[in-house]
Scaffold this active site. Structure first.
Site, PDB file in Angstrom:
ATOM      1  CE  LYS A 118      37.823  30.609  27.809  1.00  0.00           C
ATOM      2  NZ  LYS A 118      37.521  31.700  28.751  1.00  0.00           N
ATOM      3  CG  ASP A 158      41.156  31.885  29.273  1.00  0.00           C
ATOM      4  OD1 ASP A 158      40.182  32.330  29.880  1.00  0.00           O
ATOM      5  OD2 ASP A 158      41.780  30.885  29.690  1.00  0.00           O
TER       6      ASP A 158
END
Ligand code: 2IT
Length: 441
Positions: A118, A158
């Site tokens: 991430k 995201d």
């Protein structure tokens, strides 16, 4: 957990995500002395590495701006690191560690060869011009390009990162790396390596999962009132699929408040969600201004005040608190599915479970997004574009498989299903076995 809290004090989102997984897997883990011997838990909770870097860019007034950029490469037991980039003013190491940790198990559930990662930045896209976003994305990539690639680490979108941002990031990556490695980023636009259905995939996959939760109880989607929070990419895909299956989307929300949709959402309103996102205004009130009567805005309130059968948080972590859960339960909610990552606070989840309301956890429910990123990488590797039907069929099969695994590992003695436990155990076992087989590294 005690050791971890001492080592990483104040990293609350990270500690919350780890605690939930460890509590779910404890019993199964203890039946595997080989896991304990290889210290799988002690190793899996720490990322392989974290890159932190300065991102400097020039704003529309010619002023120099400095942000922080990050990439957390968490676990590569199942494949190259894979996971989104989040651009939001509140981004910090704890947030990206929680997201990266969740990503390991989510990616495992897809059964594709994807490790967990991430990244992101504390850059705030709200109110920025298109040019500012481009310059920021380019500056971000100056630092990151060496550490990504189709067989190394493949970021995607995201919160705050969609098709536009991926385009600018990919353009900068290609120029710096001097190679057209399309699999280095996913969520690209169709025509230069992007996959059809990737924009819709998180929402579509979530509704495929919800449909199974509903059918499990002998019920059907048709006519169900569904409240969605947020109005971004994830809520958009969920709104399309829920409407297609005959459910009625009765709420959308934003940081400014909630829009109640008394007659449900129609195609024009769904299309307008894309314009709201592109405007960078971050205001759901715009829906009520554009469609007076069809959308009724209440400032300062959440989607959970609207009476519904299905509640789906689609915005941010911890957006649904215990008090919201109690309000939803009092208003007769029948199913809850997290579409945002860790959308519900632990006390809210406990309240739903105590009330025997089926609760689907984010890492299973929203896995269709990253699964379709995996399918995008497949298409890039074989230099081919699949049809929308082909991608959607694969996505549907993956979501059905994830659902079945959650039932297999989450079935309780009383016949009910603990989807949280099911998702965590199923996701963990695959990673743990791979780590065991690959030795102490
Ligand atoms: O949370 C997620 O799974 C995502 N933001 C998508 C990650 C990806 O690599 O497609």
């Amino acid at each position: 957990m005690t050791a971890l809290e001492a080592k990483h004090p104040g990293e609350n989102e990270y500690l919350q995500a780890v605690r939930e997984v460890l509590e779910s897997i404890e019993e199964v883990y203890n039946q595997h002395p080989e896991f304990e011997k290889a210290k799988i838990v002690e190793r899996i909770v720490e990322p392989d590495r974290i890159f932190t870097f300065r991102v400097t860019w020039v704003d529309r007034n010619g002023e120099v701006q400095t942000n922080l950029g990050y990439r957390v490469q968490y676990n590569a037991a199942l494949g190259a690191y894979k996971g989104g980039l989040r651009f939001h003013k509140a981004v910090n190491v704890s947030m990206l560690k929680f997201l990266g940790f969740e990503q390991i198990f989510k990616n495992s559930l897809t059964m594709l060869p994807l490790g967990g990662g991430k990244g992101g930045s504390d850059f705030d896209p709200v109110g920025k011009t298109d040019e500012e976003i481009m310059r920021f994305c380019q500056a971000f990539m100056y630092e990151l390009w060496r550490n990504i690639g189709p067989d190394q680490d493949s970021p995607a979108g995201d919160v705050g990162v969609g098709g536009r941002e991926i385009g600018y990031l990919y353009g900068a990556y290609k120029k710096l790396a001097r190679e057209h490695s399309t699999g280095a980023l996913t969520g690209k636009s169709y025509g230069w390596g992007g996959s059809l259905i990737r924009p819709e995939a998180t929402g579509f996959g979530a509704i495929y999962y919800v449909e199974r939760m509903v059918k499990q109880t002998g019920d059907k989607m048709e006519g169900k009132r569904i409240a969605l929070s947020g109005f971004g990419n994830v809520a958009w895909g969920a709104a399309i699929k829920a409407t297609e299956l005959g459910a009625k989307v009765v709420a959308l929300s934003g940081p400014d408040g909630v829009c109640e949709l008394p007659n449900g959402i129609d195609k024009e309103m769904i299309d307008y969600m894309l314009e709201m996102r592109a405007s960078n205004r971050n205001k759901v009130e715009d829906m009520a201004t554009k469609f007076p009567g069809k959308a009724v805005f209440t400032p300062g309130k959440k989607a959970w005040m609207v009476k519904c059968d299905i509640a789906c948080p689609c915005a941010f972590q911890n957006e649904l608190a215990e008090a919201d859960a109690k309000e939803l339960i009092a208003n007769g909610v029948k199913y809850v599915a997290e579409v945002s990552n860790m959308g519900c606070q632990p006390a809210a989840i406990a309240a739903f479970q105590a009330a025997k309301i089926p609760f689907g956890p984010g890492k299973a429910v929203n896995a269709g997004g990253v699964a379709t990123s995996g399918l995008e990488i497949c298409q890039n590797a074989e230099h081919r574009n699949w049809t929308a039907e082909e991608v959607d069929k694969n996505l549907h099969t993956i979501m059905n498989n994830i659902y079945d695994m959650c039932v297999q590992y989450g079935k309780q003695a009383d016949g009910t299903i603990n989807y949280v436990k099911g998702a965590n155990i199923a996701g963990f076992m695959r990673v743990a076995n791979a780590m065991l087989a690959q030795g102490i590294i």
